[in-house]
Design an enzyme around this catalytic site. Structure first.
Site, short mmCIF file in Angstrom:
data_model
loop_
_atom_site.label_atom_id
_atom_site.label_comp_id
_atom_site.label_asym_id
_atom_site.label_seq_id
_atom_site.Cartn_x
_atom_site.Cartn_y
_atom_site.Cartn_z
N TYR A 154 -77.45 39.76 38.46
CA TYR A 154 -76.09 40.10 38.92
C TYR A 154 -75.14 40.22 37.73
CZ TYR A 154 -71.40 39.12 40.82
OH TYR A 154 -70.05 39.16 41.11
N1 LIG Z 1 -65.03 36.44 45.90
C1 LIG Z 1 -64.94 36.04 44.63
O1 LIG Z 1 -64.52 34.92 44.33
C2 LIG Z 1 -65.37 36.98 43.57
C3 LIG Z 1 -65.61 38.32 43.81
N2 LIG Z 1 -65.98 39.14 42.78
C4 LIG Z 1 -66.18 40.57 43.04
O2 LIG Z 1 -65.14 41.08 43.84
C5 LIG Z 1 -65.66 42.04 44.76
C6 LIG Z 1 -65.36 41.63 46.19
O3 LIG Z 1 -65.79 40.30 46.38
P1 LIG Z 1 -66.07 39.70 47.84
O4 LIG Z 1 -65.14 40.29 48.81
O5 LIG Z 1 -66.17 38.24 47.67
O6 LIG Z 1 -67.53 40.30 48.07
P2 LIG Z 1 -68.49 40.07 49.33
O7 LIG Z 1 -69.85 39.78 48.78
O8 LIG Z 1 -67.91 39.13 50.31
O9 LIG Z 1 -68.44 41.53 50.02
C7 LIG Z 1 -68.90 42.63 49.34
C8 LIG Z 1 -68.94 43.87 50.21
O10 LIG Z 1 -69.96 44.70 49.65
C9 LIG Z 1 -70.83 45.11 50.70
N3 LIG Z 1 -72.19 45.33 50.25
C10 LIG Z 1 -73.10 44.42 49.81
N4 LIG Z 1 -74.27 45.02 49.58
C11 LIG Z 1 -74.10 46.33 49.88
C12 LIG Z 1 -74.96 47.45 49.87
N5 LIG Z 1 -76.24 47.38 49.50
N6 LIG Z 1 -74.45 48.64 50.24
C13 LIG Z 1 -73.18 48.75 50.63
N7 LIG Z 1 -72.31 47.74 50.69
C14 LIG Z 1 -72.78 46.53 50.30
C15 LIG Z 1 -70.78 43.98 51.71
O11 LIG Z 1 -71.23 44.45 52.95
P3 LIG Z 1 -72.07 43.50 53.97
O12 LIG Z 1 -71.06 42.80 54.79
O13 LIG Z 1 -72.93 44.44 54.71
O14 LIG Z 1 -72.84 42.52 53.12
C16 LIG Z 1 -69.30 43.60 51.67
O15 LIG Z 1 -68.55 44.43 52.50
C17 LIG Z 1 -67.14 42.15 44.47
O16 LIG Z 1 -67.38 43.21 43.58
C18 LIG Z 1 -67.44 40.81 43.82
O17 LIG Z 1 -68.59 40.84 43.02
C19 LIG Z 1 -66.19 38.69 41.53
C20 LIG Z 1 -65.99 37.36 41.25
C21 LIG Z 1 -65.52 36.43 42.22
N1 LIG Z 2 -70.24 40.13 45.78
C1 LIG Z 2 -69.82 38.88 45.52
N2 LIG Z 2 -69.69 38.47 44.27
C2 LIG Z 2 -69.27 37.22 44.03
C3 LIG Z 2 -68.97 36.35 45.08
C4 LIG Z 2 -69.14 36.81 46.39
O1 LIG Z 2 -68.90 36.08 47.38
N3 LIG Z 2 -69.56 38.07 46.57
N4 LIG Z 2 -68.53 35.09 44.83
C5 LIG Z 2 -68.41 34.63 43.64
C6 LIG Z 2 -67.96 33.19 43.54
O2 LIG Z 2 -66.82 32.96 44.32
C7 LIG Z 2 -67.59 32.65 42.21
O3 LIG Z 2 -66.52 33.37 41.67
C8 LIG Z 2 -67.19 31.18 42.29
O4 LIG Z 2 -68.13 30.43 42.90
C9 LIG Z 2 -68.77 35.46 42.46
N5 LIG Z 2 -69.15 36.78 42.78
#
Ligand SMILES: NC(=O)C1=CN([C@@H]2O[C@H](COP(=O)(O)OP(=O)(O)OC[C@H]3O[C@@H](n4cnc5c(N)ncnc54)[C@H](OP(=O)(O)O)[C@@H]3O)[C@@H](O)[C@H]2O)C=CC1
Ligand SMILES: Nc1nc2c(c(=O)[nH]1)N=C([C@H](O)[C@@H](O)CO)CN2
Length: 242
Positions: A154
């Site tokens: 990742y």
């Molecule tokens: N939340 C956090 O604290 C952090 C988030 N980020 C980044 O911020 C962004 C948003 O985070 P967050 O909302 O937590 O992410 P989530 O993992 O909760 O959601 C990601 C979205 O991407 C979709 N997705 C996953 N796999 C696929 C696929 N193969 N094809 C199409 N869609 C897909 C999911 O759909 P489905 O519901 O079907 O799985 C979901 O709608 C991401 O890029 C994440 O990596 C980075 C660091 C920290």
């Molecule tokens: N696609 C996602 N990426 C990440 C997620 C997640 O929920 N979906 N969550 C994190 C964590 O919150 C991390 O920032 C702290 O534990 C990282 N990336």
């Protein structure tokens, strides 16, 4: 001015919050989803154009691109939000894990940016005196810089996504600005227990769950800027100072 904004992964959490926010601001949102939640129905009622698209399927991405090219003559912003936080010990083989991470976080944005770049340029050319350049925003992660013992594939794929920020920023200037947002700890997941939360919060010098608005505000700033491209913006509570 009304923008047309493509956001990947609008079904939940940050992507859903972004889609709702931009719809409420009167912009046109094109959203992609993999899982069809109630949230997708709600976004449809609010006026979003929604497309089922599993980003591990290049043919589905081609169909999405063809539909957008057919139905839209401009695109102002692409937000590459969709992501799978797959750990290295998920049970998939190492090659499957890496292939999946590189497909979702690198190959899919690469395919989309090349195919929809002309629509972004077209939008910028009609805007030259008002909001200026169009935008591509890659949502990466703090671990793109730091690495991660449990999410090696990742983290590597998010680092590659940031590298594409540099290349596409050069390629598409001056019509399209391309930037990364590198978050950490924006939202906990439902299954996170208290011990995990304490440990995760302690990694930052601003120890809190940041929330969606931190990302929304930064995307607003980047869209409005006339002079920022090829950069990564950390939204991580000062983790590098711990
Ligand atoms: N939340 C956090 O604290 C952090 C988030 N980020 C980044 O911020 C962004 C948003 O985070 P967050 O909302 O937590 O992410 P989530 O993992 O909760 O959601 C990601 C979205 O991407 C979709 N997705 C996953 N796999 C696929 C696929 N193969 N094809 C199409 N869609 C897909 C999911 O759909 P489905 O519901 O079907 O799985 C979901 O709608 C991401 O890029 C994440 O990596 C980075 C660091 C920290
Ligand atoms: N696609 C996602 N990426 C990440 C997620 C997640 O929920 N979906 N969550 C994190 C964590 O919150 C991390 O920032 C702290 O534990 C990282 N990336």
């Amino acid at each position: 001015m009304e923008r047309t904004i493509l956001i990947t992964g609008v079904g939940k959490r940050i992507g859903y919050a972004l889609a709702k926010y931009y719809l409420a601001q009167g912009h046109h949102v094109i959203g992609t989803y993999r899982t069809h939640y109630d949230s997708i129905e709600q976004l449809g009622k609010l006026g979003a154009s929604l497309h089922s698209c599993d980003l591990t399927d290049p043919a589905a991405i081609e169909a999405l691109i063809a539909h957008i090219n057919q139905h839209h003559d401009r695109l102002d912003t692409i937000i590459h939000n969709a992501s799978d936080w797959l750990p290295d010990n998920s049970g998939l083989s190492p090659s499957e894990t890496m292939a999946r991470m590189m497909q979702i976080h690198v190959a899919a944005p690469y395919q989309i940016n090349f195919a929809l770049g002309p629509l972004l340029v077209a939008a910028a050319k009609t805007n030259e005196d008002s909001i200026g350049a169009s935008n591509i925003i890659h949502i990466t992660d703090y671990v793109a810089e730091k690495g991660s013992k449990k999410h090696i594939a990742y983290a590597a794929s998010k680092a590659a996504l940031h590298n594409m920020t540099l290349s596409f920023a050069s390629l598409l200037a001056p019509h399209v600005k391309v930037n990364s947002i590198a978050p950490a700890m924006i939202l906990f997941n439902e299954h996170d227990d208290d011990a995990y939360k304490v440990k995760a919060l302690a990694k930052a010098i601003l120890p809190r769950e940041a929330g969606n608005n931190e990302i929304i505000s930064l995307i607003d700033y980047l869209q409005g800027s006339h002079y920022v491209t090829g950069r990564s913006y950390a939204v991580d509570g000062g983790r590098q100072l711990k």
